[in-house]
Design an enzyme around this catalytic site. Structure first.
Site, PDB file in Angstrom:
ATOM      1  N   ALA A  29      16.321  -7.068 -14.953  1.00 20.36           N
ATOM      2  CA  ALA A  29      17.623  -8.574 -14.643  1.00 20.36           C
ATOM      3  C   ALA A  29      16.516  -9.843 -14.411  1.00 20.36           C
ATOM      4  O   ALA A  29      16.111 -10.187 -15.178  1.00 20.36           O
ATOM      5  CB  ALA A  29      17.626  -7.582 -13.331  1.00 20.36           C
ATOM      6  N   ASN A  30      17.449  -9.912 -13.685  1.00 19.31           N
ATOM      7  CA  ASN A  30      17.339 -11.615 -13.413  1.00 19.31           C
ATOM      8  C   ASN A  30      18.176 -12.090 -11.688  1.00 19.31           C
ATOM      9  O   ASN A  30      18.225 -11.381 -10.992  1.00 19.31           O
ATOM     10  CB  ASN A  30      17.899 -12.496 -14.910  1.00 19.31           C
ATOM     11  CG  ASN A  30      19.024 -12.777 -14.400  1.00 19.31           C
ATOM     12  OD1 ASN A  30      19.942 -12.753 -13.679  1.00 19.31           O
ATOM     13  ND2 ASN A  30      19.586 -12.207 -15.856  1.00 19.31           N
ATOM     14  N   ARG A  31      17.062 -13.424 -11.879  1.00 20.14           N
ATOM     15  CA  ARG A  31      17.432 -13.506 -10.061  1.00 20.14           C
ATOM     16  C   ARG A  31      18.535 -14.476 -10.196  1.00 20.14           C
ATOM     17  O   ARG A  31      19.207 -14.876  -8.440  1.00 20.14           O
ATOM     18  CB  ARG A  31      16.483 -14.827  -9.826  1.00 20.14           C
ATOM     19  CG  ARG A  31      15.157 -14.778 -10.278  1.00 20.14           C
ATOM     20  CD  ARG A  31      14.021 -15.536  -9.842  1.00 20.14           C
ATOM     21  NE  ARG A  31      12.585 -14.612 -10.232  1.00 20.14           N
ATOM     22  CZ  ARG A  31      11.938 -14.497  -9.668  1.00 20.14           C
ATOM     23  NH1 ARG A  31      12.566 -13.436  -8.067  1.00 20.14           N
ATOM     24  NH2 ARG A  31      10.592 -13.985  -9.542  1.00 20.14           N
ATOM     25  N   ALA A  95      24.759 -14.483 -15.839  1.00 19.05           N
ATOM     26  CA  ALA A  95      23.454 -14.798 -16.153  1.00 19.05           C
ATOM     27  C   ALA A  95      23.148 -13.788 -16.675  1.00 19.05           C
ATOM     28  O   ALA A  95      22.600 -11.770 -16.378  1.00 19.05           O
ATOM     29  CB  ALA A  95      22.628 -14.737 -14.768  1.00 19.05           C
TER      30      ALA A  95
END
Ligand code: C5P
Length: 220
Positions: A29-31, A95
């Site tokens: 995943a990402n932030r 994102a």
């Protein structure tokens, strides 16, 4: 649906991160918190738009008064976007993970006790923004992308706008010291045919309101 300049318009918004599974309990995943995309969906709805909000597993509460479609992966997000079209405008604030794990395991991966390490094989995800920007039939009249950069923000975002074929790029500096990713504020540069316009640092809600107003003006 509220009364306002976007009444009768359908606007699609993507938001949040995507989760790309490694196995049934692990993912990449990402932030992204989903805060900016959520604020944009709210602001568009407040101006009277019918909003379809396609979101990955974001931290923040979902916006009210919009149609919410929850997805996990980039490929699910693309399918949801295609299913939600046609739209008058589309804002791609998600994102999206650039890569997924091609050899994701259907069962939980386990240590073998001998120190063997898993080997993840990556595949490139579809670029949703570029796919929609380059549609020959049924392309939204206005396609807005985001560019989260850490260096040479305007230069990179200008190149990205060309590469993806979108109409506007909203570029922001997500270097850790800016506190923007996961924070309440954003400082953006909006890149259009007319060049780059730097907006002062302001709340993500205010960025969203200003962007929604610009979209309303562009759609006439
Ligand atoms: O290439 P990059 O990820 O920096 O581009 C960011 C823009 O492209 C954002 O608007 C994002 O929502 C969109 N994007 C997408 N699908 C991808 C990757 C990015 O829609 N697979």
């Amino acid at each position: 649906i509220a009364d306002g300049p976007l009444k009768g318009k359908h606007v699609l918004v993507t938001s949040g991160p995507t989760h790309e599974p490694i196995d049934p309990v692990r993912y990449i995943a990402n932030r992204s918190s989903g805060a900016q995309g959520t604020a944009i969906a709210r602001a568009l709805a407040a101006l009277g738009a019918r909003v379809t909000f396609v979101t990955g597993p974001a931290d923040v509460a979902r916006p009210e008064g919009v149609q919410v479609i929850e997805v996990q992966t980039a490929r699910e997000m693309l399918a949801a976007v295609q299913g939600a079209l046609p739209a008058d405008a589309a804002v791609f604030a998600a994102a999206v993970a650039d890569w997924r794990v091609e050899n994701a395991s259907g069962s939980k991966m386990k240590k073998d006790g001998k120190g063997s390490l898993p080997e993840l094989v990556f595949a490139e995800n579809p670029d949703i923004l570029a796919t929609v920007s380059r549609m020959e039939k049924g392309r939204p009249a206005l396609v807005v992308g985001f560019a989260a950069e850490t260096d040479d923000v305007v230069e990179n975002a200008t190149a990205k706008r060309k590469r993806k074929g979108c109409d506007w790029i909203v570029a922001n500096d997500v270097s850790p010291e800016t506190g923007i990713m996961g924070g309440d504020e954003n400082a953006v540069v909006v890149i259009t045919d007319d060049g780059a316009e730097a907006w002062p640092r302001m709340g993500k809600d205010q960025v969203a309101q200003r962007l929604a107003a610009a979209i309303a003006e562009a759609l006439g």
